[in-house]
Write a protein that holds these residues in place. Structure first.
Motif, PDB file in Angstrom:
ATOM      1  N   THR A   1       7.958   3.795   6.255  1.00 23.10           N
ATOM      2  CA  THR A   1       7.901   2.415   5.755  1.00 23.10           C
ATOM      3  C   THR A   1       7.583   1.477   6.905  1.00 23.10           C
ATOM      4  OG1 THR A   1       9.595   2.932   4.099  1.00 23.10           O
ATOM      5  CG2 THR A   1       9.143   0.612   4.526  1.00 23.10           C
ATOM      6  N   ALA A   2       6.587   0.619   6.709  1.00 23.63           N
ATOM      7  CA  ALA A   2       6.196  -0.308   7.774  1.00 23.63           C
ATOM      8  C   ALA A   2       5.819  -1.658   7.180  1.00 23.63           C
ATOM      9  CB  ALA A   2       5.018   0.253   8.570  1.00 23.63           C
TER      10      ALA A   2
ATOM     11  N   PHE B   1       1.910  -3.606  12.974  1.00 24.07           N
ATOM     12  CA  PHE B   1       3.064  -3.419  12.101  1.00 24.07           C
ATOM     13  C   PHE B   1       4.348  -3.553  12.923  1.00 24.07           C
ATOM     14  CE2 PHE B   1      -0.271  -1.220   9.802  1.00 24.07           C
ATOM     15  CZ  PHE B   1      -0.020  -1.553   8.475  1.00 24.07           C
ATOM     16  N   ALA B   2       5.407  -3.998  12.245  1.00 25.40           N
ATOM     17  CA  ALA B   2       6.721  -3.919  12.873  1.00 25.40           C
ATOM     18  C   ALA B   2       7.072  -2.452  13.056  1.00 25.40           C
ATOM     19  CB  ALA B   2       7.755  -4.621  12.014  1.00 25.40           C
ATOM     20  N   MET B   3       8.033  -2.161  13.934  1.00 28.11           N
ATOM     21  CA  MET B   3       8.382  -0.773  14.207  1.00 28.11           C
ATOM     22  C   MET B   3       8.739  -0.059  12.896  1.00 28.11           C
ATOM     23  SD  MET B   3       8.334   1.369  16.618  1.00 28.11           S
ATOM     24  CE  MET B   3       8.332   0.405  18.128  1.00 28.11           C
TER      25      MET B   3
ATOM     26  N   VAL C   1       0.867  -1.176   0.000  1.00 25.96           N
ATOM     27  CA  VAL C   1       0.000   0.000   0.000  1.00 25.96           C
ATOM     28  C   VAL C   1       0.904   1.226   0.000  1.00 25.96           C
ATOM     29  CG1 VAL C   1      -1.688   1.362   1.275  1.00 25.96           C
ATOM     30  CG2 VAL C   1      -1.911  -1.132   1.185  1.00 25.96           C
ATOM     31  N   ILE C   2       0.641   2.167  -0.913  1.00 28.00           N
ATOM     32  CA  ILE C   2       1.435   3.382  -0.991  1.00 28.00           C
ATOM     33  C   ILE C   2       0.510   4.596  -0.922  1.00 28.00           C
ATOM     34  CG2 ILE C   2       3.254   2.285  -2.359  1.00 28.00           C
ATOM     35  CD1 ILE C   2       2.104   3.730  -4.834  1.00 28.00           C
ATOM     36  N   ALA C   3       1.062   5.731  -0.493  1.00 34.12           N
ATOM     37  CA  ALA C   3       0.277   6.966  -0.428  1.00 34.12           C
ATOM     38  C   ALA C   3       1.226   8.150  -0.407  1.00 34.12           C
ATOM     39  CB  ALA C   3      -0.612   6.984   0.809  1.00 34.12           C
TER      40      ALA C   3
ATOM     41  N   LYS D   1       3.722  -4.530   2.731  1.00 38.07           N
ATOM     42  CA  LYS D   1       4.458  -3.349   3.184  1.00 38.07           C
ATOM     43  C   LYS D   1       3.643  -2.093   2.913  1.00 38.07           C
ATOM     44  CE  LYS D   1       8.928  -2.983   2.843  1.00 38.07           C
ATOM     45  NZ  LYS D   1      10.341  -2.831   2.395  1.00 38.07           N
ATOM     46  N   LEU D   2       3.710  -1.159   3.852  1.00 36.15           N
ATOM     47  CA  LEU D   2       3.104   0.162   3.715  1.00 36.15           C
ATOM     48  C   LEU D   2       4.215   1.187   3.529  1.00 36.15           C
ATOM     49  CD1 LEU D   2       0.885   2.403   4.070  1.00 36.15           C
ATOM     50  CD2 LEU D   2       1.256   2.165   6.556  1.00 36.15           C
ATOM     51  N   VAL D   3       4.081   2.040   2.489  1.00 36.00           N
ATOM     52  CA  VAL D   3       5.017   3.146   2.270  1.00 36.00           C
ATOM     53  C   VAL D   3       4.195   4.398   2.006  1.00 36.00           C
ATOM     54  CG1 VAL D   3       6.886   4.090   0.860  1.00 36.00           C
ATOM     55  CG2 VAL D   3       6.768   1.619   1.282  1.00 36.00           C
ATOM     56  N   TYR D   4       4.419   5.424   2.824  1.00 34.78           N
ATOM     57  CA  TYR D   4       3.684   6.656   2.600  1.00 34.78           C
ATOM     58  C   TYR D   4       4.501   7.872   3.009  1.00 34.78           C
ATOM     59  CZ  TYR D   4       2.372   7.068   7.611  1.00 34.78           C
ATOM     60  OH  TYR D   4       2.373   7.204   8.982  1.00 34.78           O
ATOM     61  N   THR D   5       4.218   9.000   2.369  1.00 32.14           N
ATOM     62  CA  THR D   5       4.807  10.271   2.776  1.00 32.14           C
ATOM     63  C   THR D   5       3.709  11.122   3.391  1.00 32.14           C
ATOM     64  OG1 THR D   5       4.395  11.464   0.696  1.00 32.14           O
ATOM     65  CG2 THR D   5       6.411  10.156   0.833  1.00 32.14           C
TER      66      THR D   5
END
Length: 316
Positions: A306-307, A240-242, A166-168, A194-198
Motif C-alpha cells: 500500500t502506497a 510515494f510516501a514510504m 490504482v489496484i493490481a 492510493k496504490l494497492v497491489y499484491t
C-alpha cells in the motif's frame, strides 16, 4: 541450489507426487469417473495451459476453482484483503464519484466486486489479449460496471490525476520496466490517491536466484521479481510516501490448497465431462504447485503493498 530448484520445479511421477498433485492422483485412483485416456479429444491449446492465450476451458475451470470472474487463488478473502486498505486512511471517499483503475485485471472480477461495494467507476486494463476477450464477455454477462481494455500496464492512455486509487493483483512481476510502470501509476493517481497491489517478491538480494530463474522459465512469460527493499525505495524515489508491505504468503498458500480441495466435487458435478476436465486440472495444479513450492522454500514471499502519494511538497 540450481539442482534443488530443478527437482522442485519438475513434474514428479505418480509415485513421488505430493501436495496438490498427490491429491489429484489419489482421486483418479479411487472412484473417479475420469479414469482412462484423459487426453482423448483435447486440443493442443487446451492441453498446453502455459500458453498465454487462455483457452475457454481453462477460463471456465479457474473460475470454478477460485471464484466467479477470478483467475487467482484466495477467493473473496483475498479480494477483501486487497480492498481493505482502500477503506482505511483514504482522503477521498470511494463512492459513485470515485474513479478506480485496475491493472492486470484478468477477467475483471476484482474491479466488479469493488464497483458493487462502493459504486465507484472502475476502469480496468489487461495486457493479455486472450484474457481481455474472455473478460469483456464475462463483464457483459455479469452486468458489472467495469470497462476492460487491452493496454500495456505502463501505458494506459489515462490522463494525469485521473484516479482516486490504482489496484493490481499479482500483475507487476511480469512487467520488466518497473520504474516506467510506477512512474505511470504516480501520474495517473490524484494527489490524494492510493496504490494497492499484491505481488511475489524475492527474499534475497539476487534477482537471478536459480530457483526463481527455473520457475520463471516455466511461466507463460518471464517474471521480473524485486525484493521488498528495492520496491520500497523505488516507490519512495518516484514520489510515494514510504509504502507498507504486509506479508500474505500464508493466506496465498491457503487459498491454493482450498481451491484444489474442491477437485473431487468439481469432477463429480461434471459427470461425463470429467474426462475432459482431468488434464486441465492436472495442468492447473502443476502451475500452482510450482508457485507454491517457491513460496514454501522461502525464496519468494507474497506481499500486499500500500502506497499513498507523498504529501510533503510539490509532487508534480
Amino acid at each position: 541450489m540450481a539442482l534443488m530448484a530443478d527437482k522442485a520445479m519438475a513434474t514428479p511421477d505418480r509415485e513421488s507426487k505430493s501436495g496438490l498433485l498427490g491429491r489429484l492422483a489419489s482421486w483418479w485412483d479411487s472412484d473417479s469417473p475420469a479414469k482412462g485416456n484423459a487426453s482423448s479429444g483435447m486440443t493442443s491449446a487446451e492441453q498446453t495451459l502455459d500458453d498465454p492465450i487462455w483457452p475457454r476451458a481453462r477460463v471456465d475451470l479457474v473460475q470454478r476453482l477460485f471464484g466467479d470472474g477470478l483467475v487467482w487463488p484466495g477467493g473473496e478473502a483475498m479480494v477483501n484483503r486487497m480492498l481493505r486498505p482502500l477503506e482505511q486512511d483514504m482522503d477521498v471517499d470511494l463512492d459513485k464519484d470515485a474513479r478506480i483503475v485496475e491493472l492486470g485485471a484478468g477477467l475483471g472480477g476484482i474491479g466488479a466486486r469493488l464497483s458493487q461495494l462502493t459504486g465507484a467507476t472502475v476502469t480496468a486494463f489487461e495486457d493479455r489479449m486472450g484474457l481481455v476477450d474472455h473478460g469483456v464477455a464475462w463483464i457483459e454477462k455479469s452486468g458489472a460496471s467495469v470497462k476492460l481494455d487491452r493496454r500495456e500496464l505502463y501505458d494506459t492512455g489515462l490522463r494525469r490525476g485521473f484516479a482516486d486509487a490504482v489496484i493490481a493483483r499479482d500483475s507487476f512481476m511480469a512487467v520488466r520496466r518497473k520504474k516506467h510502470l510506477f512512474d505511470h501509476i504516480f501520474n495517473v493517481l490524484k494527489p490524494t490517491g492510493k496504490l494497492v497491489y499484491t505481488d511475489l517478491f524475492l527474499t534475497g538480494e539476487d534477482p537471478e536466484c536459480p530457483e526463481v530463474a527455473v520457475w520463471s522459465a516455466m511461466e507463460p512469460r518471464p517474471m521480473y521479481l524485486m525484493n521488498p527493499e528495492s520496491a520500497r525505495n523505488m516507490l519512495y524515489d518516484i514520489g510515494f510516501a514510504m509504502p507498507d508491505f504486509v506479508d500474505i504468503t500464508d493466506a496465498y498458500l491457503a487459498g491454493i490448497r482450498e481451491a484444489f480441495g474442491q477437485v473431487g466435487t468439481i469432477l463429480k458435478e461434471a459427470g461425463p465431462d470429467a474426462l475432459t476436465l482431468q488434464p486441465l486440472l492436472v495442468a492447473e495444479a502443476e502451475y500452482w504447485t510450482r508457485r507454491s513450492t517457491l513460496m514454501e522454500s522461502g525464496e519468494v514471499r507474497a506481499f500486499c503493498v500500500t502506497a499513498n502519494i507523498f504529501q510533503g511538497g510539490d509532487i508534480f
